[in-house]
Enzyme design. Structure first.
Site, PDB file in Angstrom:
ATOM      1  N   CYS A 176      45.355  50.823  77.198  1.00  0.00           N
ATOM      2  CA  CYS A 176      44.815  51.638  76.115  1.00  0.00           C
ATOM      3  C   CYS A 176      45.237  50.991  74.796  1.00  0.00           C
ATOM      4  CB  CYS A 176      45.405  53.042  76.228  1.00  0.00           C
ATOM      5  SG  CYS A 176      44.965  54.143  74.888  1.00  0.00           S
ATOM      6  N   CYS A 219      38.934  49.126  72.246  1.00  0.00           N
ATOM      7  CA  CYS A 219      39.217  50.418  72.871  1.00  0.00           C
ATOM      8  C   CYS A 219      38.714  50.251  74.291  1.00  0.00           C
ATOM      9  CB  CYS A 219      38.459  51.537  72.168  1.00  0.00           C
ATOM     10  SG  CYS A 219      38.489  53.099  73.093  1.00  0.00           S
TER      11      CYS A 219
HETATM   12  N1  DGL Z   1      40.957  53.944  75.717  1.00  0.00           N
HETATM   13  C1  DGL Z   1      41.724  54.109  74.573  1.00  0.00           C
HETATM   14  C2  DGL Z   1      41.828  52.874  73.715  1.00  0.00           C
HETATM   15  O1  DGL Z   1      41.783  51.783  74.259  1.00  0.00           O
HETATM   16  C3  DGL Z   1      41.834  55.414  73.875  1.00  0.00           C
HETATM   17  C4  DGL Z   1      40.626  56.162  73.510  1.00  0.00           C
HETATM   18  C5  DGL Z   1      40.980  57.563  73.076  1.00  0.00           C
HETATM   19  O2  DGL Z   1      41.618  58.262  73.859  1.00  0.00           O
HETATM   20  O3  DGL Z   1      40.646  57.925  71.947  1.00  0.00           O
HETATM   21  O4  DGL Z   1      41.976  52.939  72.529  1.00  0.00           O
END
Ligand code: DGL
Length: 285
Positions: free
Chosen positions: A69, A204
């Site tokens: 993430c 993301c």
């Molecule tokens: N998948 C996540 C990222 O890479 C987070 C997205 C979220 O929860 O807002 O930033």
């Protein structure tokens, strides 16, 4: 056993690359669906949620946790590595937490993370790079800072896509997802004065789930950097240096998907984006 963590489904894009690269290694995935999305939350909240999830993954037997993430990595990784982990009993047991920004910066700049000053020939790189991310990832400025340190002549455009991860998680229709992607790309193009970026970083891990929409709306000449692949490359290198984190390599390794939310809902949503055969179990706390 290696843990992979994300606020929700996004880290599945990373997990898919990892299970393909390391077919003999056991992985446990944790999606914090009870709290997704993270991207617009205050930093302190993201740090606390990430810490709790890392601890849960340690608790189920993962010695290494990869934050799949960008938001958690950008906001929480350093704090957890330098202030939290050393104060816990996990350190003595050899546990560790790593993130996904460093390998992405390495790939984007073709420069090792340890090298923080411009080297030839990267110091002459004049590419335009567009980074798409959540509010908190972009506000952290980590991609801009780390890329510019190594490639000061790069033109960097950072574009917040504040609603996209949440829309993916909460079942928005194709038209809505496409509108959000299109709006983000239009914003990046406007910031770049209409000049097409040479490369785009989908910063993301949710965004590769709709990579086809980015592909459709980005200029044709723009190459999309595959973060899941570069993370797999980097983990391969890391595991060569720290083989103990591979755990027992077995013919039928464990592939467990845990969620803090509703397993039926998380599984149904995962199947929309990541194919059949993904079944979440509820994390028992
Ligand atoms: N998948 C996540 C990222 O890479 C987070 C997205 C979220 O929860 O807002 O930033």
């Amino acid at each position: 056993m290696i843990g992979v963590f994300d606020s929700g489904l996004g880290g599945l894009t990373v997990l898919a690359a990892l299970t393909q690269r390391f077919p003999e290694v056991s992985f446990v995935y944790l999606g914090d669906h009870a709290n997704v999305p993270y991207g617009n939350r205050p930093s302190e909240e993201i740090i606390e949620l990430t810490r709790a999830s890392v601890e849960r993954l340690f608790g189920v037997g993962c010695k290494l946790v990869l934050l799949g993430c960008n938001t958690a990595t950008a906001v929480a990784a350093r704090r957890l590595q330098t202030s939290w982990l050393p104060e816990t009993p996990w350190t003595a047991l050899g546990h560790n937490v790593i993130g996904i920004v460093a390998p992405t910066v390495e790939a984007a700049t073709q420069t090792p993370w340890a090298v923080t000053t411009p080297q030839y020939p990267q110091k002459f790189l004049t590419d335009r790079i567009a980074v798409f991310g959540t509010t908190r990832t972009i506000a952290s400025n980590v991609y801009a800072e780390e890329i510019r340190k190594r490639c000061p002549k790069v033109t960097l455009v950072q574009q917040v896509c504040s609603e996209l991860a949440g829309a993916i998680e909460h079942g928005a229709g194709k038209a809505e997802l496409e509108r959000l992607v299109e709006t983000g790309i239009a914003g990046a193009m406007a910031q770049a004065g209409g000049e097409p970026p040479h490369r785009a970083i989908l910063g993301c891990t949710h965004f590769p789930l709709v990579e086809h929409l980015f592909r459709r709306h980005l200029p044709q000449a723009t190459r999309i950097l595959s973060q899941p692949e570069v993370v797999a490359d980097s983990l391969e290198d890391y595991l060569q240096r720290h083989p103990r984190y591979k755990g027992e390599t077995v013919e039928t390794p464990r592939r467990v998907l845990l969620t803090t939310g509703d397993p039926a809902e998380a599984s149904a949503r995962a199947r929309v984006f990541a194919g059949e055969g993904l079944t979440f179990e509820r994390l028992e706390v």
